[in-house]
Design a protein around this motif. Structure first.
Motif, PDB file in Angstrom:
ATOM      1  N   SER A   1       0.820  -1.200   0.000  1.00 23.91           N
ATOM      2  CA  SER A   1       0.000   0.000   0.000  1.00 23.91           C
ATOM      3  C   SER A   1       0.857   1.255   0.000  1.00 23.91           C
ATOM      4  O   SER A   1       1.859   1.324   0.709  1.00 23.91           O
TER       5      SER A   1
ATOM      6  N   ARG B   1      -0.057   5.397   0.484  1.00 23.28           N
ATOM      7  CA  ARG B   1      -1.126   6.321   0.859  1.00 23.28           C
ATOM      8  C   ARG B   1      -0.588   7.744   0.948  1.00 23.28           C
ATOM      9  O   ARG B   1       0.571   7.952   1.274  1.00 23.28           O
TER      10      ARG B   1
ATOM     11  N   CYS C   1       9.255   4.889  11.049  1.00 25.16           N
ATOM     12  CA  CYS C   1       8.384   3.759  11.348  1.00 25.16           C
ATOM     13  C   CYS C   1       7.206   4.232  12.195  1.00 25.16           C
ATOM     14  O   CYS C   1       7.385   4.794  13.272  1.00 25.16           O
TER      15      CYS C   1
ATOM     16  N   GLN D   1       4.326  -0.142   8.849  1.00 32.68           N
ATOM     17  CA  GLN D   1       3.880   1.042   8.124  1.00 32.68           C
ATOM     18  C   GLN D   1       4.863   2.170   8.436  1.00 32.68           C
ATOM     19  O   GLN D   1       5.256   2.360   9.593  1.00 32.68           O
ATOM     20  N   TYR D   2       5.265   2.860   7.398  1.00 30.99           N
ATOM     21  CA  TYR D   2       6.231   3.948   7.511  1.00 30.99           C
ATOM     22  C   TYR D   2       5.698   5.194   6.820  1.00 30.99           C
ATOM     23  O   TYR D   2       4.933   5.100   5.849  1.00 30.99           O
TER      24      TYR D   2
ATOM     25  N   ARG E   1       3.004   7.577   2.778  1.00 30.20           N
ATOM     26  CA  ARG E   1       3.082   6.450   3.701  1.00 30.20           C
ATOM     27  C   ARG E   1       3.083   5.172   2.888  1.00 30.20           C
ATOM     28  O   ARG E   1       2.447   5.095   1.839  1.00 30.20           O
TER      29      ARG E   1
ATOM     30  N   ALA F   1       2.969   0.716   3.339  1.00 26.37           N
ATOM     31  CA  ALA F   1       2.772  -0.447   4.202  1.00 26.37           C
ATOM     32  C   ALA F   1       3.392  -1.675   3.557  1.00 26.37           C
ATOM     33  O   ALA F   1       3.308  -1.863   2.330  1.00 26.37           O
TER      34      ALA F   1
END
Length: 134
Positions: A78, A80, A102, A111-112, A127, A129
């Motif tokens: 993902s 975003r 992170c 997720q970062y 962002r 994932a």
């Protein structure tokens, strides 16, 4: 520390990292042999891959610090809130600063937030994932 090889290894060095963040640099955006480069140059959308590679290196460094020889493989699932502030980045001189923070991590994935800058000017952010397949 990442599964990519050759020119697809986009980061040149890690400048700093800790338990939650990583700062890497890359001058590969200007290279003619950059594998993400198209006819018109390197589009900024590809900076998400720079962020993803920083995430992977961060995971590898964390694993190594815990005594694990190799981090678990991850799959980018993902992106975003990706924002691009430049269309093409291959004509920028010097290096890019690649930052990843992170936001969440466990055995199933992470997720970062990432951002890529050039001389202090934001080029891209978002962002990403990653999941760790079983």
């Amino acid at each position: 520390m990442i599964p990519h090889t050759g020119a697809m290894c986009l980061l040149d060095a890690v400048c700093a990292w800790d338990e939650h963040t990583i700062h890497a640099i890359s001058a590969g955006h200007a290279r003619a042999d950059n594998p993400l480069r198209g006819e018109l140059g390197l589009h900024a959308v590809h900076l998400a891959e720079y962020g993803a590679q920083a995430m992977a290196v961060h995971g590898g460094l964390l694993a190594r610090a815990r005594g694990v020889a190799r981090a678990r493989a991850g799959r980018l699932v993902s992106l975003r809130d990706v924002k691009l502030f430049e269309e093409y980045v291959d004509r920028l001189d010097g290096h890019l600063d690649v930052h990843a923070d992170c936001l969440y991590a466990d055995d199933g994935g992470a997720q970062y937030a990432f951002r890529i800058e050039h001389r202090g000017r934001l080029l891209a952010s978002g962002r990403a994932a990653v999941i760790h397949p079983v």
